[in-house]
Design a protein around this motif. Structure first.
Motif, short mmCIF file in Angstrom:
data_model
loop_
_atom_site.label_atom_id
_atom_site.label_comp_id
_atom_site.label_asym_id
_atom_site.label_seq_id
_atom_site.Cartn_x
_atom_site.Cartn_y
_atom_site.Cartn_z
N GLU A 234 -44.74 11.33 13.82
CA GLU A 234 -43.91 12.43 14.35
C GLU A 234 -42.42 12.17 14.16
O GLU A 234 -41.62 13.09 14.20
N VAL A 235 -42.06 10.88 13.97
CA VAL A 235 -40.66 10.48 13.80
C VAL A 235 -40.50 9.87 12.42
O VAL A 235 -41.32 9.05 12.00
N ILE A 236 -39.43 10.27 11.73
CA ILE A 236 -39.12 9.72 10.40
C ILE A 236 -37.65 9.32 10.36
O ILE A 236 -36.83 9.83 11.11
N GLY A 237 -37.32 8.41 9.46
CA GLY A 237 -35.94 7.97 9.28
C GLY A 237 -35.31 8.67 8.09
O GLY A 237 -35.88 8.66 7.00
N LEU A 238 -34.15 9.26 8.30
CA LEU A 238 -33.39 9.87 7.21
C LEU A 238 -32.19 8.98 6.91
O LEU A 238 -31.47 8.56 7.82
N VAL A 239 -31.96 8.71 5.64
CA VAL A 239 -30.81 7.91 5.23
C VAL A 239 -29.58 8.81 5.30
O VAL A 239 -29.53 9.86 4.68
N VAL A 240 -28.57 8.37 6.07
CA VAL A 240 -27.34 9.14 6.20
C VAL A 240 -26.13 8.42 5.60
O VAL A 240 -25.07 9.04 5.45
N SER B 242 -30.69 6.57 18.44
CA SER B 242 -31.52 7.25 17.43
C SER B 242 -31.20 6.78 16.02
O SER B 242 -31.73 7.33 15.06
N SER B 243 -30.37 5.77 15.89
CA SER B 243 -29.98 5.30 14.56
C SER B 243 -30.05 3.78 14.46
O SER B 243 -30.02 3.08 15.47
N VAL B 244 -30.14 3.33 13.22
CA VAL B 244 -30.17 1.90 12.92
C VAL B 244 -29.24 1.66 11.74
O VAL B 244 -29.30 2.37 10.74
N ILE B 245 -28.39 0.64 11.88
CA ILE B 245 -27.55 0.21 10.76
C ILE B 245 -28.12 -1.12 10.26
O ILE B 245 -28.18 -2.10 11.01
N TYR B 246 -28.56 -1.10 9.02
CA TYR B 246 -29.11 -2.30 8.38
C TYR B 246 -28.06 -2.92 7.47
O TYR B 246 -27.29 -2.21 6.83
N PHE C 218 -27.10 0.25 5.05
CA PHE C 218 -28.11 1.30 4.93
C PHE C 218 -28.31 1.85 6.33
O PHE C 218 -28.64 1.10 7.24
N VAL C 219 -28.04 3.13 6.54
CA VAL C 219 -28.10 3.71 7.88
C VAL C 219 -29.20 4.76 7.94
O VAL C 219 -29.20 5.70 7.14
N HIS C 220 -30.09 4.58 8.89
CA HIS C 220 -31.15 5.55 9.17
C HIS C 220 -30.84 6.26 10.48
O HIS C 220 -30.44 5.61 11.45
N VAL C 221 -31.03 7.56 10.50
CA VAL C 221 -31.07 8.31 11.75
C VAL C 221 -32.51 8.78 11.88
O VAL C 221 -33.08 9.35 10.94
N TYR C 222 -33.11 8.50 13.03
CA TYR C 222 -34.51 8.87 13.26
C TYR C 222 -34.56 10.25 13.88
O TYR C 222 -33.83 10.55 14.83
N VAL C 223 -35.42 11.08 13.28
CA VAL C 223 -35.51 12.49 13.66
C VAL C 223 -36.98 12.89 13.84
O VAL C 223 -37.89 12.23 13.33
N ALA C 224 -37.19 13.99 14.55
CA ALA C 224 -38.52 14.57 14.65
C ALA C 224 -38.87 15.15 13.28
O ALA C 224 -38.05 15.85 12.68
N ARG C 225 -40.04 14.82 12.79
CA ARG C 225 -40.46 15.28 11.46
C ARG C 225 -40.35 16.80 11.34
O ARG C 225 -39.86 17.32 10.33
N LYS C 226 -40.80 17.53 12.35
CA LYS C 226 -40.85 19.00 12.26
C LYS C 226 -39.48 19.65 12.38
O LYS C 226 -39.17 20.59 11.66
N ARG D 234 -36.33 18.00 12.42
CA ARG D 234 -35.24 17.22 11.80
C ARG D 234 -34.07 16.99 12.76
O ARG D 234 -32.95 16.76 12.34
N LYS D 235 -34.34 17.05 14.05
CA LYS D 235 -33.34 16.77 15.09
C LYS D 235 -33.46 15.31 15.51
O LYS D 235 -34.57 14.79 15.65
N PRO D 236 -32.32 14.62 15.75
CA PRO D 236 -32.38 13.22 16.18
C PRO D 236 -33.19 13.04 17.46
O PRO D 236 -33.15 13.89 18.36
N VAL D 237 -33.93 11.94 17.49
CA VAL D 237 -34.74 11.58 18.66
C VAL D 237 -34.52 10.09 18.96
O VAL D 237 -34.13 9.33 18.07
N PRO D 238 -34.76 9.67 20.19
CA PRO D 238 -34.67 8.23 20.50
C PRO D 238 -35.67 7.43 19.66
O PRO D 238 -36.76 7.92 19.33
#
Length: 145
Positions: free
Chosen positions: A60-66, A94-98, A116-124, A126-130
């Motif tokens: 249900e949650v995916i990481g988008l590269v921002v 809701s984000s991770v900096i690698y 490399f920065v990911h923001v995790y969002v709801a798959r459906k 695309r809004k950020p989620v914890p």
């Protein structure tokens, strides 16, 4: 802020081998710069899948590269073996900096180092989620702020 000096191999808590391919080389005889970004994506996602913290097909949650950056220090070329190291620089809500280091063969200093920065969002939506607890637990051992 990115470190001014590249980090050494032993400063990365997780390392994974990535085999270069013939097609990674460009006409100049080295791995093309855009391929380094695919190595970043590969090591992060393979780690998360291995740790069962990411289901790329049904989660249900995916990481988008921002954000993506890379500093190059030396060339990599086929048939070199790349060892990709991961550190988590920041674990947010809701984000991770690698920080990722790409090491050529057995070298102690990286051929390249990236952010490399990911923001995790709801798959459906695309809004950020914890960050889900499993994801946070998988990333916690990699934190080096």
């Amino acid at each position: 802020m990115e470190a001014t000096e590249p980090l050494r191999r032993d400063q990365y808590p997780y390392l994974q081998a990535i085999t270069t391919r013939w097609s990674d080389n460009d006409v100049y005889g080295h791995v093309n710069n855009v391929v380094y970004f695919s190595y970043f994506d590969t090591v992060v996602n393979q780690y998360l899948i291995k740790m069962q913290a990411l289901d790329i097909h049904r989660g249900e949650v995916i990481g988008l590269v921002v954000e993506n950056t890379c500093r190059y220090f030396q060339s990599i070329q086929f048939p070199d073996q790349v060892h990709a190291g991961i550190q988590v620089q920041r674990l947010g809500t809701s984000s991770v900096i690698y920080r990722i280091g790409l090491f050529c063969n057995e070298q102690a200093v990286p051929a390249a180092q990236g952010r490399f920065v990911h923001v995790y969002v709801a798959r459906k939506t695309r809004k950020p989620v914890p960050l889900p607890p499993a994801l946070r637990a998988a990333l916690a051992p990699l934190v080096r702020e």
